[in-house]
Design an enzyme around this catalytic site. Structure first.
Site, PDB file in Angstrom:
ATOM      1  N   ASP A 126       0.846  -1.182   0.000  1.00 57.61           N
ATOM      2  CA  ASP A 126       0.000   0.000   0.000  1.00 57.61           C
ATOM      3  C   ASP A 126       0.891   1.245   0.000  1.00 57.61           C
ATOM      4  OD1 ASP A 126      -2.829   0.955   0.424  1.00 57.61           O
ATOM      5  OD2 ASP A 126      -1.816   1.971   2.081  1.00 57.61           O
ATOM      6  N   GLU A 158       1.388   0.131  -4.939  1.00 55.96           N
ATOM      7  CA  GLU A 158       0.904   1.411  -5.433  1.00 55.96           C
ATOM      8  C   GLU A 158       2.113   2.328  -5.579  1.00 55.96           C
ATOM      9  OE1 GLU A 158      -3.496   2.229  -3.768  1.00 55.96           O
ATOM     10  OE2 GLU A 158      -1.964   2.324  -2.237  1.00 55.96           O
TER      11      GLU A 158
END
Ligand code: CA
Length: 674
Positions: free
Chosen positions: A352, A381
């Site tokens: 993340d 990400e």
């Protein structure tokens, strides 16, 4: 992860700014680096048949007391039989207590005194805990393995491009009554075989297996803080509490720390047994609380990036961000991930807000995980959630991903080119009729790697071939964040019929399943998953704490949209059967993939030739027509077998195209082979 700031009210008065600055300058001093960092991997409570060893890192502590509790209820300790033991101080900021007693199942806390102030804290390195992480728990891990665990392993994956990733929230799978799953909202729900909806279509694990994906990517299933484990409700789980412990709300007994470990392992074993790899979504970029976290109580302001004014940096948009560049934080990440890979047999990690981690940390993680399993997947990400003090050139972002071999980033360029921006609900994309996106589609088809026929000047969404290799590019059009694909099509093409939107959906899927790189999709995309906003109009694009009624997979929709499901299954089987779609290096892409010249306006066509990737087919021809009228492509002359069109897709050809042209109907694809 793009949920809004959910910063908790601090119950602890923050230290004065000057004091915070003093701490920070101490952490950056040579003395600290030399004398107070610890390189061992034995922090936490280690319990074996030989005894139990408590090891804490707290370089500034004046005193630490270990509190042991024989029992816990609803997270809280039973004080009958409580013991208090002062820890002894050792070099490198270490405090320890070693005993020959096997304390498996004993709960513990620390009382730590720093600058004359004594606070209670759990152990950030703990491997088990009571409900809601209120108490840490000692666990002898050898007692937490299901039968046959020693033979458990994930699937073989010669190249990351062989993966097909299915993003799933554990609770979503089973909560709806139509799932037919008994263990609703639990790890155990993912172990149930042979479940089906009332029309007899497979649900749950059996559905995923039948669909043909290679890996299940699980939304956070380490311990997060937002759900009361004694009375669970829905949350995505992007608010980390204990990094090395499974989430308790997914277990049948959150107070007994061994139970969640066993149940998570059983789930992994069931997935592996079905031939599926398991990816964990990990959120090391911030913690649920900053000031009051266990990290901060043991080493004030060390684990976090701090601003000059003494406030927590907030590149996560969740109130704080961890400082991966600090040696002990980097070591924490490396050890924690290695622990999951070894102890839980995890096959991959999704990071993340990976842009908040520094490049050297990601490289160190890759190197350590290679020692355990070189096939283990790493992707994330490639952006931050907000402004971060970490220098741009140090960030593990998409634009720096080629500097981190073995790590991939999400391809938001192809995502937005196919269906329109995630930030503008109404914006159309290639499949919904927006023009001048062909070069962006071609860019994505090449996994954002350099290609002689892709002109960056015409790519609207990127100014560099950012992927070093196709193994670094994750292609997708839906994830837990933002609207589902089906809802995005409804918002951006509200005038369309369902029939037309289904064609658009199928075309979108055909593009990313035939693109080079690693395909990824949100569970339920294959049967038109929708998240209608609760009690209102429109759709829920940020359902992080919306109820199960919004989030859960509605398995009755699988019956209604079974043709879409079959289409996805067909594309998946086609991709898995043909290595030409899964090329492993950029050179193979520029050699074997060529775009058709002189194609009709606003279309894309390409050839995979020369038995690309060792394919059984000499040539594969893929044609995309998003226009609302039929078009005719000129293709190499000959006899071609049809593997996919507007209605069907699969690994068995079902038609033939002869000659040097192929007519592709409105809003559809054609996949040919010979
Ligand atoms: Ca929890």
């Amino acid at each position: 992860m793009n949920q809004p700031t959910t910063t908790k009210q601090s119950v602890n008065k923050p230290a004065a700014k000057k004091q915070i600055r003093d701490y920070i300058s101490y952490y950056h001093s040579e003395d600290f680096c030399k004398e107070s960092t610890y390189t061992g991997a034995d922090l936490g409570a280690t319990c074996t048949g030989e005894g139990t060893n408590f090891l804490v890192w707290s370089p500034q502590a004046e005193e630490i007391t270990l509190c042991l509790y024989p029992a816990a209820k609803d997270g809280h300790p039973s004080h009958i039989g409580e013991k208090r033991i002062p820890l002894e101080k050792y070099p490198h900021g270490i405090w320890s207590y070693r005993t020959k007693e096997m304390l498996h199942g004993t709960y513990y806390l620390y009382l730590v005194t720093i600058d004359g102030k004594t606070q209670e804290t759990t152990d950030p390195y703990a491997r088990a805990c009571s409900a809601n992480g209120a108490l840490s728990m000692v666990v002898n891990l050898s007692l937490t393995n299901p039968a046959g665990w020693e033979n458990d392993h994930g699937p073989e994956l010669p190249s990351p491009t062989d993966a097909i990733l299915y993003e799933l929230h554990i609770r979503d799978l089973s909560m709806d009554p139509s799932s037919g799953i008994q263990n609703k909202g639990l790890f155990a729900g993912l172990t149930e075989q042979g479940t089906h909806n009332k029309d007899g279509f497979a649900t749950g694990l059996s559905h995923i297996r039948e669909l043909g994906v290679t890996h299940v990517h699980l939304l956070p299933c380490f311990d997060f803080s937002s759900v009361d484990e004694n009375s669970p409700s829905f949350n995505w789980g992007y608010d980390p509490a204990n990094y090395n412990i499974p989430e308790g709300s997914y277990s049948t007994d959150p107070d007994n720390g061994s139970v969640r470990i066993l149940e998570m392992k059983k789930m992994i074993q069931a997935l592996h047994g079905a031939g599926l790899g398991v990816i964990m979504d990990v959120v090391y970029n911030h913690t649920a609380s900053g000031e009051d976290s266990h990290f901060n109580r043991l080493a004030p302001y060390y684990y976090y990036r701090m601003e000059q004014d003494g406030s927590f940096a907030n590149g996560s948009a969740c109130g704080n961000e961890t400082a991966s560049e600090h040696p002990m934080v980097r070591a924490f990440l490396v050890d924690s991930l290695a622990y999951w890979a070894k102890e839980y047999h995890i096959d991959g990690f999704r990071f993340d807000l990976m842009g908040l981690h520094d490049i050297d940390t990601m490289r160190a993680i890759r190197a350590r995980l290679n020692e355990i399993n070189p096939q283990l997947l790493m992707y994330g990400e490639g952006w931050t959630g907000g402004k971060s003090p970490l220098k741009e050139e140090m960030r593990a972002t998409k634009s720096n991903i080629s500097l981190i071999p073995g790590v991939a980033a999400f391809n938001d360029n192809l995502r937005d080119a196919i269906k329109g921006s995630v930030f503008d609900l109404r914006e159309k994309g290639f499949v919904t009729g927006k023009k001048k996106l062909c070069e962006d589609i071609r860019f994505g088809i090449c996994a954002c790697c350099p290609h002689p026929q892709v002109d960056l000047a015409n790519v609207r969404s990127a100014n560099a071939f950012w992927a070093g290799e196709p193994t670094q590019c994750v292609n997708y059009v839906s994830a837990h964040d933002n609207l589902t694909l089906w809802d995005k099509l409804a918002c951006s093409f509200s005038s369309g019929t369902k029939t037309l939107r289904i064609r658009m959906n199928k075309l979108a899927a055909a593009i990313y399943f035939t693109a080079q790189g690693i395909p990824f999709f949100q569970a339920g995309e294959e049967f038109l998953r929708s998240k209608p906003a609760e009690g209102g109009t429109g759709f829920d694009g940020n359902s992080y704490r919306s109820p199960d009624s919004v989030n859960s997979l509605k398995w009755k929709e699988l019956t209604k949209n079974h043709d879409v499901y079959e289409y996805y299954r067909g594309l998946i089987s086609l991709r898995r059967a043909h290595p030409a779609f899964r090329l492993r290096c950029k050179e193979d892409i520029s050699t074997h993939l060529s775009f058709l010249a002189d194609v009709p306006e606003n279309t894309v066509g390409f050839l995979l030739s020369g038995h690309a990737g060792g394919d059984t087919l000499k040539e594969i021809c893929v044609l995309f027509n998003p226009n609302r009228h039929s078009v005719q492509f000129y293709i190499p002359n000959g006899t071609w077998a049809v593997y996919a069109d507007a209605e069907l897709a699969g690994n068995e050809p079902f038609g033939e195209v002869k000659g040097e042209t192929s007519v592709v109907p409105p809003v559809s694809c054609m996949i040919l082979g010979r």
